[in-house]
Write a protein that holds these residues in place. Structure first.
Motif, mmCIF file in Angstrom:
data_model
loop_
_atom_site.group_PDB
_atom_site.id
_atom_site.type_symbol
_atom_site.label_atom_id
_atom_site.label_comp_id
_atom_site.label_asym_id
_atom_site.label_seq_id
_atom_site.Cartn_x
_atom_site.Cartn_y
_atom_site.Cartn_z
ATOM 1 N N TRP A 84 -4.841 11.722 -12.212
ATOM 2 C CA TRP A 84 -5.097 11.136 -10.899
ATOM 3 C C TRP A 84 -5.547 9.681 -11.033
ATOM 4 C CZ3 TRP A 84 -8.423 15.174 -7.684
ATOM 5 C CH2 TRP A 84 -7.687 16.357 -7.550
ATOM 6 N N GLY A 85 -5.469 8.968 -9.930
ATOM 7 C CA GLY A 85 -5.991 7.604 -9.895
ATOM 8 C C GLY A 85 -7.507 7.640 -9.751
ATOM 9 N N GLN A 86 -8.152 6.516 -10.117
ATOM 10 C CA GLN A 86 -9.613 6.474 -10.067
ATOM 11 C C GLN A 86 -10.126 5.201 -9.390
ATOM 12 O OE1 GLN A 86 -9.843 6.620 -14.460
ATOM 13 N NE2 GLN A 86 -11.049 4.709 -14.388
ATOM 14 N N LYS A 142 -8.616 3.506 0.495
ATOM 15 C CA LYS A 142 -8.979 2.169 0.048
ATOM 16 C C LYS A 142 -10.396 2.194 -0.486
ATOM 17 C CE LYS A 142 -8.148 -1.605 2.618
ATOM 18 N NZ LYS A 142 -7.781 -2.290 3.885
ATOM 19 N N LEU A 190 -0.627 5.105 -9.613
ATOM 20 C CA LEU A 190 -1.627 5.962 -8.980
ATOM 21 C C LEU A 190 -2.573 5.131 -8.124
ATOM 22 C CD1 LEU A 190 -2.398 8.094 -12.146
ATOM 23 C CD2 LEU A 190 -1.218 8.889 -10.080
ATOM 24 N N SER A 191 -2.618 3.824 -8.426
ATOM 25 C CA SER A 191 -3.469 2.937 -7.642
ATOM 26 C C SER A 191 -2.767 1.590 -7.525
ATOM 27 C CB SER A 191 -4.827 2.742 -8.330
ATOM 28 O OG SER A 191 -4.674 2.054 -9.552
ATOM 29 N N CYS A 192 -3.139 0.818 -6.530
ATOM 30 C CA CYS A 192 -2.617 -0.540 -6.470
ATOM 31 C C CYS A 192 -3.714 -1.502 -6.034
ATOM 32 C CB CYS A 192 -1.389 -0.629 -5.572
ATOM 33 S SG CYS A 192 -1.698 -0.354 -3.851
ATOM 34 N N PHE A 193 -3.518 -2.751 -6.441
ATOM 35 C CA PHE A 193 -4.495 -3.795 -6.167
ATOM 36 C C PHE A 193 -4.328 -4.272 -4.733
ATOM 37 C CE2 PHE A 193 -5.406 -8.416 -6.140
ATOM 38 C CZ PHE A 193 -6.740 -8.379 -6.489
ATOM 39 N N VAL A 194 -5.434 -4.340 -3.991
ATOM 40 C CA VAL A 194 -5.377 -4.824 -2.606
ATOM 41 C C VAL A 194 -5.935 -6.243 -2.523
ATOM 42 C CG1 VAL A 194 -6.157 -4.432 -0.235
ATOM 43 C CG2 VAL A 194 -5.545 -2.487 -1.684
ATOM 44 N N GLY A 195 -7.053 -6.477 -3.163
ATOM 45 C CA GLY A 195 -7.618 -7.823 -3.115
ATOM 46 C C GLY A 195 -8.946 -7.881 -3.837
ATOM 47 N N GLU A 196 -9.483 -9.079 -3.975
ATOM 48 C CA GLU A 196 -10.820 -9.170 -4.547
ATOM 49 C C GLU A 196 -11.570 -10.346 -3.941
ATOM 50 O OE1 GLU A 196 -10.392 -9.415 -8.777
ATOM 51 O OE2 GLU A 196 -9.471 -11.381 -8.721
ATOM 52 N N ARG A 249 -11.365 6.723 -19.636
ATOM 53 C CA ARG A 249 -10.042 7.283 -19.338
ATOM 54 C C ARG A 249 -9.232 7.374 -20.625
ATOM 55 N NH1 ARG A 249 -7.192 7.867 -14.250
ATOM 56 N NH2 ARG A 249 -5.031 8.332 -14.751
ATOM 57 N N THR A 255 -10.898 -4.592 -4.310
ATOM 58 C CA THR A 255 -10.438 -3.490 -3.467
ATOM 59 C C THR A 255 -9.106 -2.984 -4.002
ATOM 60 O OG1 THR A 255 -11.545 -4.454 -1.560
ATOM 61 C CG2 THR A 255 -9.897 -2.776 -1.109
ATOM 62 N N ILE A 256 -9.032 -1.662 -4.171
ATOM 63 C CA ILE A 256 -7.783 -1.045 -4.609
ATOM 64 C C ILE A 256 -7.420 0.070 -3.630
ATOM 65 C CG2 ILE A 256 -8.135 -1.547 -7.064
ATOM 66 C CD1 ILE A 256 -9.040 1.373 -7.431
ATOM 67 N N ALA A 257 -6.155 0.467 -3.625
ATOM 68 C CA ALA A 257 -5.724 1.614 -2.828
ATOM 69 C C ALA A 257 -5.339 2.727 -3.793
ATOM 70 C CB ALA A 257 -4.541 1.233 -1.953
ATOM 71 N N LEU A 258 -5.847 3.930 -3.539
ATOM 72 C CA LEU A 258 -5.576 5.069 -4.410
ATOM 73 C C LEU A 258 -4.659 6.051 -3.708
ATOM 74 C CD1 LEU A 258 -9.180 6.010 -5.628
ATOM 75 C CD2 LEU A 258 -7.412 4.873 -6.981
ATOM 76 N N LYS A 259 -3.702 6.548 -4.451
ATOM 77 C CA LYS A 259 -2.876 7.632 -3.966
ATOM 78 C C LYS A 259 -3.729 8.905 -4.045
ATOM 79 C CE LYS A 259 1.524 7.432 -5.292
ATOM 80 N NZ LYS A 259 2.693 7.546 -6.185
ATOM 81 N N GLU A 311 -5.401 2.873 -14.708
ATOM 82 C CA GLU A 311 -4.379 3.828 -15.137
ATOM 83 C C GLU A 311 -3.329 3.196 -16.058
ATOM 84 O OE1 GLU A 311 -5.006 3.124 -11.908
ATOM 85 O OE2 GLU A 311 -6.311 4.752 -11.242
ATOM 86 N N GLY A 340 0.831 -1.202 0.000
ATOM 87 C CA GLY A 340 0.000 0.000 0.000
ATOM 88 C C GLY A 340 0.862 1.248 0.000
ATOM 89 N N PHE A 341 0.310 2.337 -0.493
ATOM 90 C CA PHE A 341 1.057 3.597 -0.480
ATOM 91 C C PHE A 341 1.296 4.050 0.946
ATOM 92 C CE2 PHE A 341 -1.567 3.819 -4.352
ATOM 93 C CZ PHE A 341 -0.533 3.611 -5.244
#
Lengths: 268, 310
Positions: free
Chosen positions: A156-158, A173, B174-180, B101, A184-188, B71, A6-7
């Motif tokens: 930006w992230g979406q 999150k 800008l985003s990262c995967f956490v889970g599904e 996008r 589930t994703i985490a956005l900066k 992204e 995570g960021f």
């Protein structure tokens, strides 16, 4: 697995980490209970004397922003609408729900999502929010584009189609409704979020809050003030009624039903 | 100029939605390429090259695309866009997330959920929950469209398009995967199923859904759907919802059980080939669109139907 980090791990919550300014764009649309009628000249749908309301997904966006403010994660919620003079009603509704101030970018033209995103980008540059929460789509044109386009234009992230938001250190999150389940994703931050139906259940504005909302600041600007070209890219050639389906036959028993499906249509 | 179809990769395999996108793309131009992106997507790329009428498959083997984060995937598509007259993607949750996008980065106004292609620049799409069909002409250089998979036939298999490996474009982080959390199901995917059986609020509980709808679905090889009311009541998860704000389906056979037929729901299933409605209320609007209506108590009709089918 590198993407899983995570960021928030990278640095401790910054000074600004816990307080956010949120921008919520809202749209004035035909009320979702109204039966839409296509005009006989096929130029569009009949908007005369039709009840107008805030786009339901934007109510959810307003509600989420206000909740983030109530738990101390957000400091200020600014509402913006692009539309006619009357769109002030929808901004006032957001203010009555608990938003702090409003901005109407006035135009009587139909503005496409790409142009809306460009105008919102200009607003973001002025207001400098940490988060923009939009409805995933407007129930009139059903485009489902504006949030993603705004994210692209800002770089930006979406997090689209959100059903849950959680602040996690410097990151946000977002649990998203995707085909087949949830992601589930985490956005900066700063980032864009678009709302799905189950993110929350919007509150009704109480009468005292409706009265209070009348005194909250609502600035009106002309669309020209932003120097954005809003000329449509899509030419609407015609708008027609969808093909109608004829009612079929009633069957009396389950056996009848199975017989028809097997013998008449051969689908079983 | 050619059309680029963005392939749908699910668990390393090619999803059937891509076959629909190819049919739509062929209505724009005869030359159709397919992009397949993700780590270990050889099988998906091979399936894509098997589609009749595909010119070539562009394969990008990189884990950055595994979870369809908007992204990096949008950046990849934009980098390829210069060679194409149109970019086509099925209107799945990935398509809806990523393609706008792409469109904004190309300064193009996207045409969403296209149901019919009249010319290379002219499309029909539903607005107002399917109550007004809009015919639009795009004047942008590149057309960026998502297509409603239920409106197009699947392209045929048996082709042999060459595959070209191309480079990834990196991750803007800008985003990262956490889970599904995916709903595990042996049953067919709702949007691609030949038969769909949906339950409404009249089912009364999640147990009744399990006991009455699911066994019947298994016998028929059907996918299970639900009305928004049934989903809101918590009988089944969100992704079962058929309707304007859920999934849009058009199977060979749609069986609506205990569903009144609100406009919202009809928008999601009225293009089905044959519609069967089982409802105890003979005034229910669902009967206005049903080919075969059975006015009956679902708690009696469903077991009977279940017993009658072998």
């Amino acid at each position: 697995m590198r993407a899983r980090k995570g960021f928030g791990d990278k640095q401790a919550s910054s000074e600004k980490g816990d307080i956010m300014k949120i921008l919520v764009p809202v749209k004035r649309v035909i009320d979702y209970n109204v039966k839409v009628r296509v005009r006989s000249d096929e130029t569009g749908v009949d908007l005369a004397n039709v009840k107008m309301s805030m786009n339901p997904f934007d109510e959810i966006a307003t509600e989420e922003a206000i909740r983030l403010k109530e738990v101390g994660i957000a400091t200020e919620v600014v509402v913006v609408s692009i539309g006619p003079e009357k769109a002030q009603d929808q901004i006032r509704q957001s203010l009555a729900m608990g938003a702090d101030r409003g901005l109407l970018i006035k135009t009587d033209e139909m503005v496409e999502p790409l142009a809306v995103a460009k105008l919102l980008k200009a607003v973001v540059e002025e207001e400098k929010p940490d988060l923009v929460i939009l409805g995933k789509q407007a129930i009139d044109d059903d485009s489902n584009q504006t949030g993603q386009m705004l994210a692209a234009l800002l770089g930006w992230g979406q997090g689209t189609f959100a059903s849950k938001l959680e602040k996690d250190g410097d990151a946000l999150k977002v649990t998203r409704e995707i085909d087949g389940g949830l992601q589930t994703i985490a956005l900066k931050l700063p980032a864009i979020v678009t709302t799905d139906l189950r993110l929350n259940e919007p509150r009704y504005a109480t009468l005292p809050n409706i009265m209070k909302a009348k005194k909250k600041p609502l600035e009106i600007k002309a669309v020209d003030a932003y120097g954005v070209d809003i000329a449509p890219r899509l030419e609407i050639l015609k708008v027609t009624e969808p093909p109608t389906r004829q009612a079929g036959v009633k069957v009396d028993t389950v056996a009848d039903l199975i017989g028809k499906l097997k013998n008449e249509v051969g689908v079983l | 100029m050619a059309v680029l179809v963005i392939g749908d990769v699910r668990g390393g395999a090619l999803d059937g939605a891509t076959l629909k996108s190819v049919t739509a793309a062929k209505a724009i131009d005869a030359d159709v390429d397919i992009l397949i992106a993700g780590e270990g997507v050889d099988a998906a790329a091979a399936s894509a090259s098997d589609i009749v009428g595909v010119r070539k498959v562009l394969r990008v083997d990189d884990g950055v695309y595994d979870n369809n984060l908007a992204e990096p995937l949008a950046d990849l598509i934009v980098a390829l866009a210069g060679d194409y007259a149109a970019i086509v993607k099925s209107a799945t949750s990935v398509g809806k997330n990523v393609l706008p996008r792409v469109a904004a980065l190309l300064d193009v106004m996207q045409v969403s959920e296209v149901t019919e292609i009249l010319a290379a620049d002219t499309f029909v799409r539903p607005t107002y929950a399917g109550n007004a069909m809009q015919t639009v002409k795009s004047n942008d250089r590149v057309k960026v469209i998502t297509v409603r998979v239920s409106s197009f036939d699947a392209a045929q298999l048996g082709g042999s398009a060459p595959t070209e490996a191309i480079d990834a474009r990196g991750n803007p982080e800008l985003s990262c995967f956490v889970g599904e959390e995916l709903t595990n199901s042996e049953r067919p995917e709702l949007t691609g199923a030949k038969i769909v059986i949906s339950g409404g609020r009249s089912l009364g509980s999640s147990e009744n859904f399990m006991e009455l709808i699911f066994p019947l679905a298994d016998k028929l090889g059907a996918a299970v759907g639900a009305s928004r009311a049934a989903v809101d009541a918590g009988y089944v998860p969100n992704d079962y919802q058929v309707g304007q704000t859920g999934k849009v389906v058009a199977p060979e056979l749609y069986i609506a059980v205990g569903i009144s037929g609100a406009i919202q729901h009809l928008a999601g299933m009225k293009d089905s080939k044959v519609i069967v409605a089982i409802n105890s209320d003979e005034e229910a609007p669902i009967f206005h669109v049903a080919d075969y209506g059975l006015v009956a108590d679902l708690f009696e009709a469903l077991p009977e139907l279940n017993d009658a089918l072998c």
